[in-house]
Motif scaffolding. Structure first.
Motif, PDB file in Angstrom:
ATOM      1  N   THR A   1       0.831  -1.205   0.000  1.00  0.00           N
ATOM      2  CA  THR A   1       0.000   0.000   0.000  1.00  0.00           C
ATOM      3  C   THR A   1       0.866   1.255   0.000  1.00  0.00           C
ATOM      4  N   LEU A   2       1.901   1.254   0.821  1.00  0.00           N
ATOM      5  CA  LEU A   2       2.800   2.421   0.869  1.00  0.00           C
ATOM      6  C   LEU A   2       3.540   2.629  -0.448  1.00  0.00           C
ATOM      7  N   THR A   3       3.981   1.542  -1.071  1.00  0.00           N
ATOM      8  CA  THR A   3       4.706   1.710  -2.340  1.00  0.00           C
ATOM      9  C   THR A   3       3.783   2.229  -3.431  1.00  0.00           C
TER      10      THR A   3
ATOM     11  N   LEU B   1      -5.913   2.569 -13.329  1.00  0.00           N
ATOM     12  CA  LEU B   1      -5.549   1.280 -12.756  1.00  0.00           C
ATOM     13  C   LEU B   1      -4.738   1.475 -11.477  1.00  0.00           C
ATOM     14  N   GLY B   2      -3.887   2.484 -11.467  1.00  0.00           N
ATOM     15  CA  GLY B   2      -3.123   2.791 -10.253  1.00  0.00           C
ATOM     16  C   GLY B   2      -4.033   3.194  -9.103  1.00  0.00           C
ATOM     17  N   VAL B   3      -5.047   3.988  -9.403  1.00  0.00           N
ATOM     18  CA  VAL B   3      -6.008   4.388  -8.374  1.00  0.00           C
ATOM     19  C   VAL B   3      -6.775   3.164  -7.873  1.00  0.00           C
TER      20      VAL B   3
ATOM     21  N   GLY C   1      -6.790   1.595  -4.038  1.00  0.00           N
ATOM     22  CA  GLY C   1      -8.033   1.330  -3.313  1.00  0.00           C
ATOM     23  C   GLY C   1      -8.149  -0.118  -2.870  1.00  0.00           C
ATOM     24  N   LEU C   2      -7.815  -1.036  -3.772  1.00  0.00           N
ATOM     25  CA  LEU C   2      -7.876  -2.462  -3.426  1.00  0.00           C
ATOM     26  C   LEU C   2      -6.858  -2.827  -2.341  1.00  0.00           C
TER      27      LEU C   2
ATOM     28  N   ALA D   1      -7.671  -4.361   1.250  1.00  0.00           N
ATOM     29  CA  ALA D   1      -7.040  -5.599   1.748  1.00  0.00           C
ATOM     30  C   ALA D   1      -6.403  -5.353   3.115  1.00  0.00           C
ATOM     31  N   LEU D   2      -5.810  -4.187   3.276  1.00  0.00           N
ATOM     32  CA  LEU D   2      -5.185  -3.839   4.557  1.00  0.00           C
ATOM     33  C   LEU D   2      -6.251  -3.686   5.637  1.00  0.00           C
ATOM     34  N   ALA D   3      -7.354  -3.071   5.318  1.00  0.00           N
ATOM     35  CA  ALA D   3      -8.432  -2.871   6.297  1.00  0.00           C
ATOM     36  C   ALA D   3      -9.048  -4.202   6.715  1.00  0.00           C
ATOM     37  N   ARG D   4      -9.057  -5.162   5.838  1.00  0.00           N
ATOM     38  CA  ARG D   4      -9.631  -6.479   6.153  1.00  0.00           C
ATOM     39  C   ARG D   4      -8.708  -7.311   7.022  1.00  0.00           C
ATOM     40  N   ARG D   5      -7.449  -6.982   7.085  1.00  0.00           N
ATOM     41  CA  ARG D   5      -6.498  -7.735   7.910  1.00  0.00           C
ATOM     42  C   ARG D   5      -6.557  -7.182   9.277  1.00  0.00           C
TER      43      ARG D   5
END
Length: 123
Positions: free
Chosen positions: A25-27, A108-110, A114-115, A119-123
Motif C-alpha cells: 500500500t505504501l509503495t 488502474l493505479g487508483v 483502493g484495493l 485488503a489492509l483494512a480487512r487484515r
C-alpha cells in the motif's frame, strides 16, 4: 502442544501478511507521489521508474506472504487468490506504464491503491 505451535505459526503468517500488504500500500502511494514529480521535475521519471520496480517487488512479497500464511495452518486460500490477482494487476500496470498508456495506467493505479487499502483494512 502441537496446536500451540500451529497457532503461533498462524499468528506469524498473519503478521507477515499484514506487513506485506502495508508495504504494498505504501509503495503504491509513493508511486502516486512520484507520478506527480514526473509531471513537475526532471528527476520524477527516475523515481517513478525505480518505484515501479519496488511496487512490483512488494506485490510479489504479498503473494509470498499469502502463501506462507495459508500453507502452515491450512486455512482459506482466499488471500492467495487476492495476492495473485494483485500481482496480475501490477503486471498489467507495468506494461501500460512502459507502453505510455496513461489513460489506462492512471485509473488502474487508483484502483490498485483502493484495493490495497481494502485488503489492509480487512487484515
Amino acid at each position: 502442544m502441537a496446536t500451540q505451535v500451529t497457532a503461533t505459526a498462524q499468528q506469524r503468517g498473519s503478521a507477515f501478511l499484514r506487513t506485506a500488504i502495508t508495504v504494498q500500500t505504501l509503495t503504491i502511494f509513493l508511486q502516486a507521489v512520484s507520478a506527480g514529480l514526473l509531471l513537475t521535475s526532471s528527476y520524477g521519471e527516475v523515481l517513478h521508474s525505480a518505484g515501479a520496480r519496488v511496487m512490483y517487488g512488494a506485490s510479489m512479497l504479498y503473494l509470498l506472504a499469502a502463501v506462507l500464511a495459508w500453507k502452515p495452518g491450512g486455512g482459506s486460500p482466499r488471500p492467495v487468490r487476492h495476492a495473485t490477482g494483485f500481482l496480475v494487476l501490477a503486471s498489467v500496470q507495468v506494461v501500460l506504464g512502459i507502453a505510455h498508456v496513461p489513460s489506462l495506467h492512471l485509473p488502474l493505479g487508483v484502483l490498485m491503491f483502493g484495493l490495497s487499502v481494502l485488503a489492509l483494512a480487512r487484515r
